[in-house]
Design a protein around this motif. Structure first.
Motif, PDB file in Angstrom:
ATOM      1  N   ILE A 252      32.634   7.996 -19.186  1.00 34.73           N
ATOM      2  CA  ILE A 252      31.919   8.703 -18.134  1.00 34.73           C
ATOM      3  C   ILE A 252      32.676   8.500 -16.829  1.00 34.73           C
ATOM      4  CG2 ILE A 252      29.730   8.981 -16.904  1.00 34.73           C
ATOM      5  CD1 ILE A 252      29.462   9.608 -19.831  1.00 34.73           C
ATOM      6  N   ASN A 253      33.152   9.609 -16.250  1.00 37.91           N
ATOM      7  CA  ASN A 253      33.912   9.520 -14.992  1.00 37.91           C
ATOM      8  C   ASN A 253      35.066   8.524 -15.102  1.00 37.91           C
ATOM      9  OD1 ASN A 253      32.125  11.349 -13.791  1.00 37.91           O
ATOM     10  ND2 ASN A 253      30.785   9.707 -13.054  1.00 37.91           N
ATOM     11  N   ASN A 254      35.802   8.630 -16.216  1.00 40.75           N
ATOM     12  CA  ASN A 254      36.958   7.774 -16.478  1.00 40.75           C
ATOM     13  C   ASN A 254      36.586   6.290 -16.643  1.00 40.75           C
ATOM     14  OD1 ASN A 254      38.864   9.918 -16.314  1.00 40.75           O
ATOM     15  ND2 ASN A 254      38.787   9.806 -14.070  1.00 40.75           N
ATOM     16  N   THR A 255      35.310   6.037 -16.859  1.00 40.66           N
ATOM     17  CA  THR A 255      34.849   4.670 -17.090  1.00 40.66           C
ATOM     18  C   THR A 255      34.299   4.561 -18.500  1.00 40.66           C
ATOM     19  OG1 THR A 255      34.280   4.381 -14.753  1.00 40.66           O
ATOM     20  CG2 THR A 255      33.268   2.860 -16.330  1.00 40.66           C
ATOM     21  N   ASP A 256      34.703   3.526 -19.224  1.00 33.45           N
ATOM     22  CA  ASP A 256      34.207   3.321 -20.580  1.00 33.45           C
ATOM     23  C   ASP A 256      32.890   2.563 -20.527  1.00 33.45           C
ATOM     24  OD1 ASP A 256      36.316   4.593 -21.881  1.00 33.45           O
ATOM     25  OD2 ASP A 256      37.564   2.792 -21.835  1.00 33.45           O
ATOM     26  N   ILE A 257      31.846   3.178 -21.093  1.00 28.28           N
ATOM     27  CA  ILE A 257      30.530   2.552 -21.180  1.00 28.28           C
ATOM     28  C   ILE A 257      30.312   2.124 -22.622  1.00 28.28           C
ATOM     29  CG2 ILE A 257      28.048   2.827 -20.826  1.00 28.28           C
ATOM     30  CD1 ILE A 257      29.623   3.068 -18.256  1.00 28.28           C
ATOM     31  N   ALA A 258      30.195   0.832 -22.846  1.00 23.36           N
ATOM     32  CA  ALA A 258      30.037   0.318 -24.210  1.00 23.36           C
ATOM     33  C   ALA A 258      28.713   0.772 -24.805  1.00 23.36           C
ATOM     34  CB  ALA A 258      30.106  -1.204 -24.201  1.00 23.36           C
ATOM     35  N   ILE A 259      28.764   1.166 -26.077  1.00 23.71           N
ATOM     36  CA  ILE A 259      27.550   1.537 -26.804  1.00 23.71           C
ATOM     37  C   ILE A 259      26.944   0.269 -27.392  1.00 23.71           C
ATOM     38  CG2 ILE A 259      26.631   2.764 -28.809  1.00 23.71           C
ATOM     39  CD1 ILE A 259      28.612   4.958 -28.313  1.00 23.71           C
TER      40      ILE A 259
END
Length: 297
Positions: free
Chosen positions: A27-34
């Motif tokens: 999201i917006n070049n940011t990795d959000i861990a699942i």
């Protein structure tokens, strides 16, 4: 064996308490861990007390998965597992994921929905070996055999009477006493949905609201000829109009503030007296609709 016992698998517990992390969303070049929100020992003790299991982190300080296992065991014995899962999977709980704070509301919704979908898939990959599957329908969780067809839930209660209404309302009030206001709101909404569907089925019709209590009520009005009439006494019409406003308020309050939601500017901290008004209003509405049905038949 209660099917929910299968959730006490340590791999599943590590998913539910936030230990296990899977793929990530960009999201917006940011990795959000699942992953599920990380539940600390003190948070797990707080949740346990919310569900009626007294645990003190200062006194025990055991492994986090053990707290969750004890809580699951307690909820299985007290028929509260679906309520517990609804709580753990609620959007409100995702406030614990600090990395979401920089996202927009739409981005949060996207991350939340994708995370829940992924988490359920990973849990079901473990349950697969038992030929079982965890299903989430609206805000209810059930475990079914994979070979069993799952149909959309339309409440179909064999018998609803005033004792049934009073019993569900009493349980909702108990939730309030335990400061579990979200659960009280959900039970109240469930009460109305079940009563509406019950009186619809008494007319040999199929409920067509698909979980929308306003649509169920509209169907009830049509089937029982409850439309306001110019020939009716003014006070009766005002009463019916007031009941419709109550129903609309209950539906809106539940959508904004129940355990199905929680992150967003519209949510506010509900007080116990708000919750009591909510429960009592739902009980009054349910009793009225049941009376209309009984007099019609």
């Amino acid at each position: 064996m209660n099917n929910f016992e299968l959730l006490r698998n340590k791999d599943i517990l590590s998913i539910l308490d936030g230990d296990s992390t899977f793929d990530s969303l960009k999201i917006n070049n940011t990795d959000i861990a699942i992953s599920m929100p990380y539940l600390t020992g003190s948070i797990l003790c707080y949740i346990s007390r919310t569900f009626g299991l007294y645990v003190s982190y200062e006194e025990t300080k055991q492994s986090r998965w053990m707290y969750l296992d004890d809580l699951l065991d307690h909820c299985i014995k007290n028929h509260k597992v679906s309520d517990l899962l609804s709580f753990l999977f609620s959007k409100k709980q995702f406030q614990l994921k600090k990395e979401l704070y920089t996202l927009t509301p739409n981005e949060i919704d996207h991350v939340y929905n994708e995370t829940i979908s992924s988490i359920l898939k990973h849990i079901n990959s473990i349950l697969l070996f038992s030929d079982k599957k965890l299903i989430r329908i609206n805000n209810t969780f059930i475990i079914k055999e994979i070979s069993t067809a799952i149909n959309p839930i339309i409440p179909s209660v064999q018998k609803i009477d005033r004792n049934y209404i009073a019993d569900l309302s009493t349980r909702a009030m108990k939730d309030i006493d335990e400061e579990n206001f979200d659960s009280a709101l959900t039970k109240s909404r469930t009460l109305l949905e079940e009563v509406f569907c019950y009186v619809i089925e008494r007319k040999n019709e199929i409920p067509s609201g698909k979980g929308d209590i306003n649509k169920y009520y509209k169907q009830v009005k049509n089937l029982y000829n409850m439309h306001q009439s110019k020939d009716a006494d003014r006070q009766i019409n005002e009463l019916l109009s007031g009941l419709e406003k109550i129903l609309s308020s209950i539906s809106n309050m539940r959508n904004i503030n129940s355990d199905a939601h929680g992150v967003g500017s519209k949510r506010f901290n509900i007080k116990d007296y708000h919750a009591r008004l909510f429960v009592n209003s739902a009980m009054t509405m349910a009793d009225f609709i049941l009376s209309v049905s009984e007099n019609s038949n």
